[in-house]
Structure formats: C-alpha cells, structure tokens
Design an enzyme around this catalytic site. Sequence first.
Site, mmCIF file in Angstrom:
data_model
loop_
_atom_site.group_PDB
_atom_site.id
_atom_site.type_symbol
_atom_site.label_atom_id
_atom_site.label_comp_id
_atom_site.label_asym_id
_atom_site.label_seq_id
_atom_site.Cartn_x
_atom_site.Cartn_y
_atom_site.Cartn_z
ATOM 1 N N CYS B 96 38.117 41.211 49.806
ATOM 2 C CA CYS B 96 37.511 42.055 48.781
ATOM 3 C C CYS B 96 36.727 43.177 49.438
ATOM 4 O O CYS B 96 37.309 44.045 50.068
ATOM 5 C CB CYS B 96 36.651 41.190 47.854
ATOM 6 N N HIS B 200 40.339 36.389 45.902
ATOM 7 C CA HIS B 200 39.415 35.445 46.535
ATOM 8 C C HIS B 200 40.001 34.053 46.681
ATOM 9 O O HIS B 200 39.677 33.149 45.902
ATOM 10 C CB HIS B 200 38.122 35.363 45.724
ATOM 11 N N GLU B 202 39.072 31.938 48.625
ATOM 12 C CA GLU B 202 37.965 31.017 48.905
ATOM 13 C C GLU B 202 37.410 30.381 47.631
ATOM 14 O O GLU B 202 36.674 29.399 47.698
ATOM 15 C CB GLU B 202 36.849 31.733 49.681
#
Lengths: 921, 236
Positions: B96, B200, B202
């Site tokens: 990002c 994302h 994660e």
Amino acid sequence: MRLTIRSKGVDPRSAGLVADAHALGLTAVTAIEVADVVFFADDLPHDHLAELEAVLVDPLLQTGTWDVPTGGIETALLPGVTDPAAAAIQLAMRTVGLPDVAVATGRLFDVQGDLSQVERNAIARRLLANQVIERWAPAPIEPHFIDAAATADRTVDHVAVTTLDDDELQALSRERGLSLDLAELQAIATHYRGVGREPTDVELETLAQTWSEHCSHKTFRARITTPDGTAITPLLKQLRDCTDRIDAPFVKSAFVGNAGIVTYSPGTTLAVKAETHNHPSAIEPFGGSNTGVGGVIRDVMGAAHHPIAVTDILCFGPTDLPADRLPEGVLHPRLIESGVIAGVADYGNKIGLPNVAGAVLYDPGYIANPLVYAGCIGVADDVPELPGPQPGDLVVVIGGRTGRDGLRGATFSSATMDATTGDVAGASVQIGDPIVEKLVIDAMAECHGLYSAVTDCGAGGLSSAVGEMAEGVGADVDVTLAPLKYPGLRPWEIWLSEAQERMVFAVPPATWPQMQAVCAKHGVEAVSLGTFTGDGLLRVRAGDLTVLELDTHFLHDGRPQRSMTAVLPQPDRTEVTMAPCAMPEQMLLMLLAHPNIASKERVVRRYDHEIRGATVVRPLVGAHHDGHADGVVLAEPSDRHGVAVGIGVNPWFGLLDPERMAHSVIDEAIRNVVAVGADPDKVSLLDNFSWGDPRRETTLGELVMAVQGCCDAALEHVAPFVSGKDSLNNEYLGSDGQRHAVPPTLVITAMAHVPDADQVVTPDLKQAGNALVQVGTTRLEFGGSHYSMVRGVPGGVVPAPVAGVHDRYRRLHAALRTGRVKACHDLSEGGLAVALAEMAIGGRLGVEIDRLPHADLVTALYAESNGRFVCEVAHDDLAWFADTVGDVHVLGHVTAEPTFVAPGIELHLDQLVAAFKGGAA
Amino acid sequence: MSRPQAVVLAAPGTNRDHDVSFALELAGAAPRIVLLAELLADPSVLRHAQMLVVAGGFSYADALGAGRMWSLELSHGVGDELTGFVAAGKPVVGICNGFQVLTRTGLLPGSLGHNDSGHFQCEWVTLEAPASRCIWTADLEPVECPMAHGEGRYVHPDTAALAAAGQVALRYSGHNPNGSLDDIAGVCDESGVVLGLMPHPENHVLPRQHPRRGRGATGGLGLPLFERGVRHAQGV
C-alpha cells in the site's frame, strides 16, 4: 513565486465538483478543472526550480508550471489556518537541501460553462472556497504566509462585572459570546465582589467555558419541575442511579472521567465513548466531523486506553433538497454530507482505526442542523486506577502545537445558530491532524506507569483540561511555555485554544525524563507548563504576569444549579389501523429505496473497516459483501472472545413519543448486538442526546420523558449506562424569525461481550430449504414507522416496550451459541418485509413466506414492533428452536429461486437489489 | 530453520506495521518495527536484517502525494544502504503506502495515482499471480484480501513490456477496483526480490478473517505470500 500542479488526464476531484454545482442549481456548469498551487514567499534561484519540481511533481501523473495563470478562480487558506501541506513541502525542501523559505498552498479552478459573473462568484463562494477556512479571488490570488516575526501582546484586561446591573451583565454576556444566563452572571459578579477585584478577561472566558452547557451539562444537572410543581430528579442523577441499581459486575467506571470503562474478560478493560460535533460540522463539514472523530479518540486516550475502533452516526437533511428551499446561511445537505463523510473517513483512515459501526439518517429536520456522532472503543490491561494529580506533579502537555484554532468552541456549541453563524464562528473551527494523534497514541502505549493522571484537551482547551485536573489540588502554569504553531498568540488565546491532538498529563518529576525520552522517540513534542500545587488555586501566568487566579472550588462548584420547567408530552397511544396497501410490491421497493433504509455501501466503503485484522463481522456482509450487518464484532486475532457494537436511533419515534422512542432505540441497539452473537447479560450502553433548546418547556418535557424511557429500558434489559453526552440547542433561527429544532435524536450505542468470535451470526441467508422463523410478537404499531412515512400517514402509536424481553434475548443467545442458527436479523425500520428482503439480498437467495405472524397483512409485514428477529434454521431444527427460544412464528423457507414471495408480493431478487442499491433492475 | 530478522519500517503515519508484523510472525520471520527516525539515525539496522517490509498507512498524511515525503527521506538518508540490501538479494516488500514509497524511490517501476473513483475505497479483492520473476508470488494460489487506499491506480508507460519482463507480480482478478492499467495490483523489480502491492494480504492470515467464512468460504489466505519471502530470506 508559484508552482501550479495539474493532473495528466482528468483530475478525479472534477466530477464531484460538477455534480455539487448542479445540486446547487448551477446546471450550466459543464466542467470544473482543478489544480494544486504551491506559493513560495521568496524567489528561488533558477537552478533550484528543476530540483523542486522533481520533488513536487510526479512526471507519470502530473505536470507542473511556474507560469502565473491569467484566468480561473483561486482559493487559499485564511491567515491562522493550519496548512499541513505547506509544512510538508518545507520539510521536503529541507530534506533535499533546498533553501528554507515560507510556503503556502492553494487551489486553482477553471470553471467551464455558459455562466454569468454572478454565477461564477456564487460557485466560488458556495462550492470552491470553504469561507470558514479559505478565501477566494480571481487568479492569481495573493497568498498569506505565516508571520514568523509576530509578537504577542501580553496585556491583561480586567472586565468590570461587580458594578453592573442585570441588564448590563446580560449585555456583557452577549457582547463577549459567553452564553451564560443571568443567575450565572450574578454568581460571577458576587464572587468577584467577595474577592475584591474585577475578573481578568482570561478568568471570565475560563468561567464561561467551564460553565458552558457543553462542559457542565447544566440541563442534565438542573432542578426540574413540572407546571403543577412536581419535582423531577435531575436527569443525570436518574441515569446514574439506574446504573447503580443494575450494579453490573463488569462496570469499572461509569459517568466519571472521559469514557465509560468495563471489563468483559479477566485482565482486560474496554473504554467506550461517543460524542457529538454538530455545530462545527454544520459550518465546516470536513473539519467539524474530522475533529469530532479525533476528539472522541482522545476521550478514550484520556481514559488511559488504547483506541481500537471508531463509530459514526450521521444525520443530514435530504440531499435532493431544491436549492431554493435552502435556508439562508446554511450549506446544502449534499455538501454537508460529502464533507462530513470525507472528514470522518480522513481521520479514521489516517489514524489507522477501523470504522466499524454507524448509521446515516435523512430528515428535513436536519437541514440546518446536521448531527455528527462519533464514537471510540479502546482497550487496556486491567490495572489499578490512576491516583490523580499529586502535589508536585508536573503539568505536561504533549502532542500538537497550540494555535488560534477553535477558540471558544464550547460556548459556540452551546448557542443557537443563525444565518451569520458561519461568519462569526470562523475561529471556532478546529483543524485536525490525525498523524500527530497517531504518534501520541504510539507514545502513550509506552508511557504506562509514568504518569498519575491524564485527560484530553477538548472543548475549552487547556482551560478545561488543566482546570478539571486541578480541581481540589490546584495548579500553577505558564502558558508561554506551550509550543505554538506561530507566534503572536495572547495568553488567553493559548489558554483557551482548542488546537487538536493535545493531551495533558500529571507527571511525577522522577518519571518525567523517561516520558520525555518516549515522546522524543516518536517525534511527539512534550513540555511541562508548571506544577500541580496542592493549594487548591488555579494560577495561570504569562511569564511573570499572572493572568488568572481562581479558586478551583468556585470554578467547578460555583455555578448555581439551573432551575427549569418541563411540560411533559402526552403522546397519543391509541392504535391507528392501516388501510390495506393497494400496491404491496411497490411499497416494499419504495421502502428498500428509502434513503434511511437503502444501502449505505457508498459511505461504508470510504472507511477502512479492515485495519487491525480484528473486524470479524463487518458492517457489510453476505455473498456479495453488500448486505448490512446488524452489529459488528471485533476480535483480536489472538483472542477467542470479542466485542459487538450496535446502534439504536429513531428520531421519528421521538417526534411522537419520546419515552417509547428511548425504550425502542435501546431495544434496537441491544437486538443488534444479540443478533450477531453477543451475550445479553454483558451489555453496556452509551446515551447521546441531540435535542433542541431545553429552555423551551415542551422541549425539556420531551427530554425528561426520553430519560425516563432510557432508565426503564436499561433496567428491563439489565444493561447499564456507562457514559453519555448531551448536545442541546441544536436549533436554527431562520431569517423568517422561526426557530427550527432537530427532531429528538437519541443515539444509543450498545457494546457487548461476544463469548466466541468463531460463533458469530450474520443476517444473510445461507441455504435454500432452511426454515424462516420470526422471534417475538408483531403488534399494530405504526407510529413513526417508515411505512407511515412512505404512505404519508401521520400519527399512530409508537412501538411499546416488550415485557420479558431480556429473558427472550438470553434464550435466543443460547440458541445462537450452538451454531444451529444460520442467519439472524433484527426487525427495525420497514418491519418484517424489509428485514426478509435484506436477508435475501445479503445471501442472494429467495424467500417464500406462507404464514404471517399477524392476522392483518400490512401489520404483519410493516409494523415496527420491538423485540423481534428473523432467524434461519434447518427444518429439522425447528422444534428445537421453538423449544429453546419460545414465542416463535414459522414464516416460510429460503429458496434457491431468486424471488421474494409473500402474500400479495412476488418480486425478483434483482428488483430488491436494484431498489436497495439504486440503479435499474 | 532460523527465523529471519525482518525490519518493518514505519514512518510518521504508518498504521499497518502491527498487522504485517503479526503476519510475518505467523510466516516464520522475527519482525521488528523500526521507526524511520531510528533507521536514519542508525542505518546499520538494515545490515543486520534479512527482510525489509515498508508497511502501509498514511505517511506524512499523504502530503505532496502518497509516499512522496517518506521516499525522499529514504533516498536521501539511506539510499545506498537500501540499494545494497536489494543487491544482496534480500527480499523487500512494500504494501500500500509502502508500494507508493518504493515506486517513488525508483526501486520499483511505475507510479500510483488517485483511484478512478476519486476517493478512498475499502473492499475485498482477489489477486492472481501471473508467471513472473517475483520471489514473493511464485506459484502463489489466488489471494483474497482487503484493499484500503485512495491512491492505488497503477500507471506505467508500457505495461506490456513490464509484463514481458516478468515484473507484473499480481493482478486484480474479476474486478479491477481502482482503474489500474492492465489490472496490475503488484509489480516487482528486475531482480524479483522487491515486491510492491496495493492490497493487504497481511489482513487475511487467519481463516476467521475471511468475510464469507460464515458462508463456508475457505482458502485465499495471504500468508503464503509472506512465507515465500521468509523462505527466500532464509536462503540468502
């Protein structure tokens, strides 16, 4: 010298501006091109220009020019308004070794279309420049640079009050914008006659801030009687007594400090708080809502908790309001809506907190007074309560710098708005900087044990924060030690500034060096302004000059209790039968398309609800992630349990029957958390009232009945209030001389324990063939319903409280915990038909309803009775479900066929989706 | 296998540093959040690390365009160390805002403009990994994860050449959310050790985090992406 930066291709901001211009009635606008402008106070050597351009212009996306434009409209910030972009550019110039010159930023607009000069000016005034923080001019505009050489005038004025008569005191209050009533002014005059001198300007302003409705909740603490002389227990006391009676074991702290604190699992506490930022959002929607979010996050930080999520509830006027029906001096609801949403999104997204729950409501009652509620939840280890400021502790301020932002915000928010509010209140607007607050959060995470008290700097600035902390103990501070955004602030401006992102701590001298080191590591400014003294006096100095010396007992307890009269409403509770609906299919589609019921996806997607990876039930759920969840569930990746958050709000009930409204919205908030799997025996509530002027006896009467409803409902649900806030005087004095108050708007936030975050339930239908069951009883209750609204039927009876509802929710919870309930949805706006349609949309499955829970079709489908849910269970589980939950009505079943079939209704799922989400079927 | 030391770099305004640290931990790395100021004060931090993650957020509030300020500080403060890190074959990922930073430092090709919607968007996307030289996405099954950005529209003067060079590491599958050229969600450098991506992964490292888990959805975890980075770091 100036650099103009344009996007290659269409700037994404352009389309929105054109749409906004059209909404303002300026339909001749065909295009608005926008460019960013950077102004430099001194000319830069020619060989630096290319280097600077390389820093500021991305060659793949932008073009830059040093030419001065010859046409267009330009905007620049007003003097004193923080310019974070300029600060960043200066930082960038230093980083790459360019000379340090003053910088300012602005925007250049090229408005196209067949427009007169008057129309062009109107676009500049009403759309391009937000005149609260910006000015505009035909290009090129002359920018304002910060005057680094300004000097502060340190004189202190004494204001004569001891010799004034009543009329003169009231004139003084009006002149200085103190928003104090006569009894309060007399108390101040009497106090200073005793002291034997006149108050300083700083003292008078401090008293006005501390005694403002915003800070001291005069109405909620007032002595209230009805016209027949019946005394009513002060409203705040009623709410507190109610929490005391419930005596829930999980409540750690209620109605004291910055936020309510509860514990749902051993070793951990949660802080929760919701606030309003209505007046600032009305005049500067972006800045108002932005700092509303920032402020409520600081409330949780001020309760020594680490923020983990935010919420927002927004109330706007109709966004399709014709431009000629807009009251004078009021921003169009469409501009307020887009600005407020952008402001909420900006703060939450940048600070890195998921925005997880909320509501967006539309009603003509909010045209001049939009309402912006922001909430925050935080987490902390369950440690002993902080001791509070000790004599000898340092008065430490950390975070943002102090400027002229938001002066007199507390008194401003306690006054009625009128057509000139936007002009005079300019200095009341705060500008947010979420990155600074993020750094303060990070620093505070490493400061545990280093301080004995903490509070946030909110309304009233240092005067409130230090003033509150010094209560009883006393403090001596030198305001000139505070880091300033720019020089030239007078002592009272520093003391009262509502500059954002500041926290105040009481720090023992022994731990101060360690705290300074932590703050330095995170790039957070931290300074000591003085000490907590132990003498009970609040003393404020500018260097050697004392500008304020107040007994903290007088400051906090000297305000005379307000005496008020309430005329209690007599709501009509006779049932009104609804005529049969001629076009039941159109009715359902109209309800799904109603702004209050229709999809809020376009708002929700502007907020990051995924960050932290803990959002287990999101605001949008289902097969296409576009159905609304009832409540959300947060669960840390490492935890099995979680916390659910649900909202209840219904101003349309409030207009008819404030007592039942309060009961109903508490029931709704609790239904929302129970529906996702929360334990109904571990629910905490927040009450946030936005009301009209309580000095009007009927308005106060409505408030009294709403509080009555709150207390009854909390006791019924065994759900304690842990914090609350009231925002009164949400009125607009029109140029027609009429006062326009908001509808009685009580927002209830329920925060509840979810014992198993792997066992959560959402409303989207899961499996064709499963049975659909209504839990709870439908009654002929249409008052304030969306069905009545769409049909234009006034009056009716507002849904009544349901006896035994707490037990019902316990039984439903037991059923949900087994995992055998596949979907669960609470029934609220639009009743059963809308709830079923939402479940069908969420799951992209059909429903077939062959048995209705009420003899009357319209009542069965659209009444908004309390205490009800629809659940999806396997057919084989029906008997078990009925046994476990009780009071269930089998409705029909889920179908693979994408249709909505019920008595009188046969619609395709695509039609439901199109109505709900907008656009063609 | 020992846990490689992963530096998770955070500038003022970085806010997904903890999320990516959690993912790295699960993936077998030993993550450590390092503040930009700490790195600038002591660039040797990089020499002792085997992986570098430039985490997501709003560094410097996106002033001057997302990632601009941070990339200036990196290039001017630790530019040589950064180049050396990549030259040593140590894996780097920018997520990002981190992706935006890496394009602006020149470590990754192209740039990221405002989404074609004109505003920030938070939604789940599906990512597919075409055959590329990227060590983070080799043979990666499709990943489902959220995106949350306002400036994620990937632009490059010649995406065909980029794809031909094996530098298109991830594409949006099914739905291009932001107008990125050629549906590009992530690109790598010529060596394949530096990856930048907008979404994302994660935030999808546990099955519980999938939004349709209650509807029986499984798979699509972002964890394998981090595991590939960890494995590569272990081999350097």
